[in-house]
Design a protein around this motif. Structure first.
Motif, PDB file in Angstrom:
ATOM      1  N   UNK A 416       0.820  -1.206   0.000  1.00  0.00           N
ATOM      2  CA  UNK A 416       0.000   0.000   0.000  1.00  0.00           C
ATOM      3  C   UNK A 416       0.857   1.261   0.000  1.00  0.00           C
ATOM      4  N   UNK A 417       1.911   1.263   0.810  1.00  0.00           N
ATOM      5  CA  UNK A 417       2.781   2.439   0.911  1.00  0.00           C
ATOM      6  C   UNK A 417       3.494   2.693  -0.415  1.00  0.00           C
ATOM      7  N   UNK A 418       4.020   1.636  -1.035  1.00  0.00           N
ATOM      8  CA  UNK A 418       4.769   1.829  -2.277  1.00  0.00           C
ATOM      9  C   UNK A 418       3.858   2.221  -3.430  1.00  0.00           C
ATOM     10  N   UNK A 419       2.634   1.678  -3.469  1.00  0.00           N
ATOM     11  CA  UNK A 419       1.706   2.089  -4.529  1.00  0.00           C
ATOM     12  C   UNK A 419       1.263   3.531  -4.315  1.00  0.00           C
ATOM     13  N   UNK A 420       1.067   3.922  -3.063  1.00  0.00           N
ATOM     14  CA  UNK A 420       0.717   5.311  -2.770  1.00  0.00           C
ATOM     15  C   UNK A 420       1.882   6.236  -3.122  1.00  0.00           C
ATOM     16  N   UNK A 421       3.098   5.782  -2.885  1.00  0.00           N
ATOM     17  CA  UNK A 421       4.288   6.580  -3.190  1.00  0.00           C
ATOM     18  C   UNK A 421       4.335   6.943  -4.670  1.00  0.00           C
ATOM     19  N   UNK A 422       3.925   6.031  -5.545  1.00  0.00           N
ATOM     20  CA  UNK A 422       3.897   6.342  -6.980  1.00  0.00           C
ATOM     21  C   UNK A 422       2.865   7.414  -7.268  1.00  0.00           C
ATOM     22  N   UNK A 423       1.767   7.393  -6.530  1.00  0.00           N
ATOM     23  CA  UNK A 423       0.716   8.402  -6.697  1.00  0.00           C
ATOM     24  C   UNK A 423       1.224   9.772  -6.264  1.00  0.00           C
ATOM     25  N   UNK A 424       1.938   9.812  -5.146  1.00  0.00           N
ATOM     26  CA  UNK A 424       2.457  11.070  -4.595  1.00  0.00           C
ATOM     27  C   UNK A 424       3.378  11.744  -5.614  1.00  0.00           C
ATOM     28  N   UNK A 425       4.148  10.945  -6.355  1.00  0.00           N
ATOM     29  CA  UNK A 425       5.127  11.499  -7.270  1.00  0.00           C
ATOM     30  C   UNK A 425       4.503  11.889  -8.621  1.00  0.00           C
ATOM     31  N   UNK A 426       3.150  11.853  -8.669  1.00  0.00           N
ATOM     32  CA  UNK A 426       2.497  12.303  -9.897  1.00  0.00           C
ATOM     33  C   UNK A 426       2.246  11.199 -10.879  1.00  0.00           C
TER      34      UNK A 426
END
Length: 431
Positions: A416-426
């Protein structure tokens, strides 16, 4: 149990054996003979485990920042230095008669995620941070979650540091004694987070008793709660010489109130707990009618408007009982309130997506207990993941989550954290 395949080849991988071993290693500080924990906030054992956590994070090359409330941020560098860290946090303090999983699991899962990234030489887009919040339990110092609440500016740092325990010792004094009063401002502005993820044992029986078993569930929000300190003043008298019909007995009045409060909570589909009962330090004897009783009341509901109505009805009913009993309510102080809230939908969807990718049914649960995530949610996208605990028991030495469920929880949270991290970076990834 289904196989877990939430991580792509070459990505960070959770070491379940290491995580479980580390969890129990950390519980050497505060362990009790019955297998439980007594590591109340900022006692000597809490200070020891905090120093140990700092050492473990520094071994990974992370930067450690400690704020004025003793909140610890162990930060692993990301690709984009302009992004605030994604926090993975909870707490290391326990109840005086607590267990080995409540809060502790959340911090050590964060540590394991940092270790997994270190082992794989993986750098997320945003920095990743394991966060240890101060005094979540509220056992030694009230109110609860004071570290995260001060970070959120719900309380000032001055208020937080001035909170005292039963012996009059302040949080500020204990932070000074342990060298845990950090140089950074306790503020979501000084130490911002781009998101906050927390894994926690459920502390309830829904997952353990579900018809379709699942070791994990997404948490969509948290119930509102209110704490009240109540003092009832009656008339002390001799037990053998005072006729029943002439008594002004604070004990009987309190008993009637407790029963009526329970009925009101059931009617409103909420929860009420009279968790503290005492006589305000007065001597007690078989043959004496107590003239004063103090109560500690906890009211909860997942809808804030309904909680307000329930609270008002409780006050009205107790005032009526006091009048009929000839007893005065000399104190009715609201000790603490935490409003009902929903977590960030996007962050929650990433938790749900990770649960589905792990092969487990999509459970949605509203937390009945308060958490540090209640306060982080006020200033950054926040989501929680529950891990199944045996019989739903917590705040007790028999609190238990299996090693297998703990590993699943860590793997799902990492995903969940790593998939969200991709979202954060645009670069949004479908949850």
């Amino acid at each position: 149990m289904p196989s877990i395949t939430v991580q792509a080849a070459g990505s960070p991988k959770i070491d379940g054996e290491r995580l479980n071993s580390t969890l129990h290693h950390s519980c050497q500080w505060g362990a009790t003979p019955d297998g439980g924990m007594n590591r109340v906030a900022l006692n000597d054992d809490d200070a020891k485990v905090r120093r140990w956590l700092i050492q473990e994070v520094e071994k990974l090359g992370c930067t450690v920042k400690i704020d004025e409330m003793g909140n610890i941020f162990g930060i692993r560098e990301g690709k984009n230095p302009n992004l605030a860290p994604i926090g993975i946090g909870s707490h290391l303090d326990t109840q005086a008669t607590g267990g080995r999983y409540d809060g502790i699991l959340g911090v050590l899962t964060g540590l394991e995620i940092l270790r997994a990234c270190h082992d794989a030489n993986y750098k997320a887009n945003a920095p990743l941070a394991v966060v240890c919040w101060t005094n979540e339990e509220g056992c030694r110092f009230a109110p609860y979650a004071i570290g995260s609440a001060c970070w959120a500016h719900t309380y000032t740092t001055e208020f937080g540091q001035a909170c005292t325990d039963a012996d009059g010792i302040t949080i500020g004094a204990e932070l000074e004694r342990h060298g845990m009063k950090g140089e950074h401002k306790c503020s979501h502005e000084a130490l911002p987070l781009s998101a906050h993820f927390e894994v926690h044992i459920e502390q309830g029986p829904i997952l353990d008793y579900a018809e379709t078993p699942s070791p994990v569930a997404a948490v969509t929000g948290v119930q509102g709660l209110r704490w009240y300190d109540i003092v009832l003043q009656g008339v002390g008298a001799h037990a053998g010489t005072t006729p029943m019909e002439l008594r002004k007995d604070a004990v009987i009045a309190s008993a009637k109130m407790i029963l009526e409060i329970e009925k009101i909570a059931v009617d409103f589909k909420g929860k009420a707990t009279s968790g503290k009962i005492g006589s305000n330090g007065q001597p007690q004897a078989y043959n004496c009618i107590l003239n004063q009783v103090e109560l500690g009341l906890d009211l909860r509901h997942e809808d804030e408007e309904t909680l307000e109505k329930m609270s008002q009805e409780v006050v009205r009913a107790c005032q009526e009982i006091a009048k009929k009993s000839g007893v005065q309510i000399v104190k009715w102080d609201e000790k603490m309130r935490s409003e009902a809230m929903d977590f960030d939908k996007v962050a929650v969807e990433h938790i749900k997506g990770a649960c589905l990718r792990s092969g487990f049914k999509r459970f949605d649960i509203v937390s009945g207990a308060g958490h540090d995530s209640v306060y982080t949610a006020m200033h950054c996208p926040t989501a929680m993941l529950f891990v199944r605990c045996k019989d739903g028991l917590s705040h007790t030495p028999v609190e238990y989550s299996s090693p297998e469920d703990i590993e699943v929880g860590a793997k799902v949270l990492l995903d969940a954290v790593l998939s969200y991290d991709k979202k954060v970076n645009g670069r949004p990834e479908t949850p």
